[in-house]
Design a protein around this motif. Structure first.
Motif, PDB file in Angstrom:
ATOM      1  N   LEU A 141      33.319  33.842  42.785  1.00  0.00           N
ATOM      2  CA  LEU A 141      34.404  32.888  42.997  1.00  0.00           C
ATOM      3  C   LEU A 141      34.534  31.935  41.812  1.00  0.00           C
ATOM      4  CD1 LEU A 141      36.467  32.128  45.200  1.00  0.00           C
ATOM      5  CD2 LEU A 141      34.770  30.570  46.133  1.00  0.00           C
ATOM      6  N   GLN A 142      33.392  31.572  41.262  1.00  0.00           N
ATOM      7  CA  GLN A 142      33.396  30.657  40.113  1.00  0.00           C
ATOM      8  C   GLN A 142      34.014  31.291  38.872  1.00  0.00           C
ATOM      9  OE1 GLN A 142      29.227  29.740  39.921  1.00  0.00           O
ATOM     10  NE2 GLN A 142      29.288  28.691  41.895  1.00  0.00           N
ATOM     11  N   HIS A 143      34.206  32.611  38.913  1.00  0.00           N
ATOM     12  CA  HIS A 143      34.805  33.308  37.764  1.00  0.00           C
ATOM     13  C   HIS A 143      36.131  33.955  38.149  1.00  0.00           C
ATOM     14  CE1 HIS A 143      31.299  32.507  35.340  1.00  0.00           C
ATOM     15  NE2 HIS A 143      30.594  32.761  36.409  1.00  0.00           N
ATOM     16  N   ASP A 144      36.785  33.309  39.101  1.00  0.00           N
ATOM     17  CA  ASP A 144      38.133  33.719  39.524  1.00  0.00           C
ATOM     18  C   ASP A 144      38.194  35.118  40.118  1.00  0.00           C
ATOM     19  OD1 ASP A 144      39.127  31.249  38.597  1.00  0.00           O
ATOM     20  OD2 ASP A 144      39.230  32.055  36.554  1.00  0.00           O
ATOM     21  N   VAL A 145      37.082  35.592  40.620  1.00  0.00           N
ATOM     22  CA  VAL A 145      37.101  36.850  41.369  1.00  0.00           C
ATOM     23  C   VAL A 145      36.928  36.471  42.834  1.00  0.00           C
ATOM     24  CG1 VAL A 145      35.986  39.092  41.723  1.00  0.00           C
ATOM     25  CG2 VAL A 145      36.141  38.127  39.419  1.00  0.00           C
ATOM     26  N   VAL A 146      38.049  36.494  43.569  1.00  0.00           N
ATOM     27  CA  VAL A 146      38.021  36.037  44.953  1.00  0.00           C
ATOM     28  C   VAL A 146      37.905  37.247  45.870  1.00  0.00           C
ATOM     29  CG1 VAL A 146      39.118  34.539  46.662  1.00  0.00           C
ATOM     30  CG2 VAL A 146      39.580  34.184  44.211  1.00  0.00           C
ATOM     31  N   VAL A 147      36.742  37.375  46.478  1.00  0.00           N
ATOM     32  CA  VAL A 147      36.467  38.554  47.295  1.00  0.00           C
ATOM     33  C   VAL A 147      37.086  38.399  48.675  1.00  0.00           C
ATOM     34  CG1 VAL A 147      34.340  38.947  46.001  1.00  0.00           C
ATOM     35  CG2 VAL A 147      34.239  37.761  48.204  1.00  0.00           C
ATOM     36  N   GLU A 148      37.179  39.511  49.383  1.00  0.00           N
ATOM     37  CA  GLU A 148      37.861  39.541  50.686  1.00  0.00           C
ATOM     38  C   GLU A 148      37.288  38.526  51.670  1.00  0.00           C
ATOM     39  OE1 GLU A 148      37.622  43.692  51.633  1.00  0.00           O
ATOM     40  OE2 GLU A 148      39.750  44.006  51.188  1.00  0.00           O
ATOM     41  N   ASP A 149      35.960  38.417  51.717  1.00  0.00           N
ATOM     42  CA  ASP A 149      35.315  37.494  52.656  1.00  0.00           C
ATOM     43  C   ASP A 149      35.700  36.042  52.383  1.00  0.00           C
ATOM     44  OD1 ASP A 149      34.118  39.835  53.145  1.00  0.00           O
ATOM     45  OD2 ASP A 149      32.050  39.142  52.942  1.00  0.00           O
TER      46      ASP A 149
END
Ligand code: GDP
Length: 297
Positions: A141-149
């Motif tokens: 999340l801190q690297h702009d990869v927002v996972v489904e959960d």
């Protein structure tokens, strides 16, 4: 004559996704590629993948196919992109669950984001007692990869390459991502593609693994590839089988080059030798000129 020109909607057929595996060193890229290669049903039927050609296609039990670029590490990806080759549809980002996000993980994320290629995260080494998949998700999340959960659309799959855990889930995630991308190509036109890997081999001459991106490549086709040209003498796949032709998303070793191209070079079938010589001659002159300009500075 050759079938060229723009494709219409009715010419387009669904093609397999082309996947590149990236991630930090030792997080399990090679192990994961090896494990997924074993899922290939064709290997069970008739001999496995016997030679390294830089890419291979896996046929799943469902009959669906996935093409993997088998050059782990980011150098190949960036070299190909630098030469304008956009071959990857999906990046599988491998993150070791005991280690979390590391410098090369961040680098891989940046490459995928810059290329606008969607990421599927494989949280690997889930078999280890110290594995912490949730920490990995938070760090992403801190690297702009927002996972489904976390309300995003990036799929994560917890796997163990070593224990062969959840590999089908990872394949399903890749195929779901591919479906969303609606990947299509026209197989009924002259072939175009890109070089994944190229080398000089004793007794075989210059050989290059070409990933066909549209059209169908056939024995006898005349082509231009980067600054080189040639005529297809043989097509060989990763099982060391000789093919008559190769369609979209099929990686194939091409014999019949007059010189060795470079990874990322474009590959285009042309009508005849005269055309091939003309285009490659022009490109070689341009290349010499730009080198002259550089050395004059
Ligand atoms: P690469 O550098 O990313 O290609 O990583 P490798 O595939 O070479 O794996 C690095 C190390 O991690 C090797 O010692 C592997 O045996 C180990 N490894 C890979 N996958 C797993 C896994 O799922 N669980 C465990 N415990 N070890 C793994």
């Amino acid at each position: 004559g050759l079938v060229t020109g723009p494709d219409t909607e009715s010419d387009m057929f669904t093609r397999p996704p082309v996947v590149t595996v990236m991630g930090h060193v030792d997080h399990g890229k090679t192990s994961l590629l090896d494990a997924m290669r074993e899922a290939d049903v064709v290997s069970g039927e008739a001999g496995g993948i016997t030679q390294h050609i830089g890419a291979y296609q896996v046929k799943l039990e469902s009959g669906q196919r996935i093409t993997f670029i088998d050059t782990p590490g980011h150098a190949a990806f960036t070299a190909m992109r630098a030469r304008g080759a956009e071959v990857t549809d999906i990046v599988v980002l491998v993150v070791a669950a005991n280690d979390g996000i590391m410098p090369q993980t961040i680098e891989a994320i940046r490459h995928a984001q810059a290329a606008k290629v969607p990421i599927v995260v494989a949280i690997n080494k889930i078999d280890l007692p110290e594995a912490d998949a949730n920490r990995v998700r938070t760090e992403l999340l801190q690297h702009d990869v927002v996972v489904e959960d976390m309300g995003g659309d990036v799929q994560t799959v917890e796997v163990s390459a070593k224990k062969r855990m959840n590999l089908e889930k990872l394949e399903e995630a890749i195929l779901l991502q591919a479906e969303m991308l609606d990947l299509k190509a026209n197989p009924n036109r002259v072939a175009e593609g890109a070089v994944v890997e190229a080398k000089m081999e004793r007794g075989r001459g210059s050989v290059a693994t070409v990933l066909v991106q549209r059209g169908t490549l056939r024995i006898g086709d005349t082509f231009v590839c980067g600054k080189e040209w040639g005529r297809v003498r043989a097509l060989v796949n990763e099982r060391d089988e000789r093919l008559e032709e190769a369609g979209p998303a099929v990686p194939v070793e091409v014999l019949g080059f007059n010189g060795t191209p470079e990874a990322g070079d474009d590959f285009i079938v042309v009508e005849d030798e005269a055309k091939a010589r003309e285009v490659s001659g022009y490109r070689q002159r341009k290349d010499r000129e730009s080198q002259f300009v550089k050395s004059a500075r």
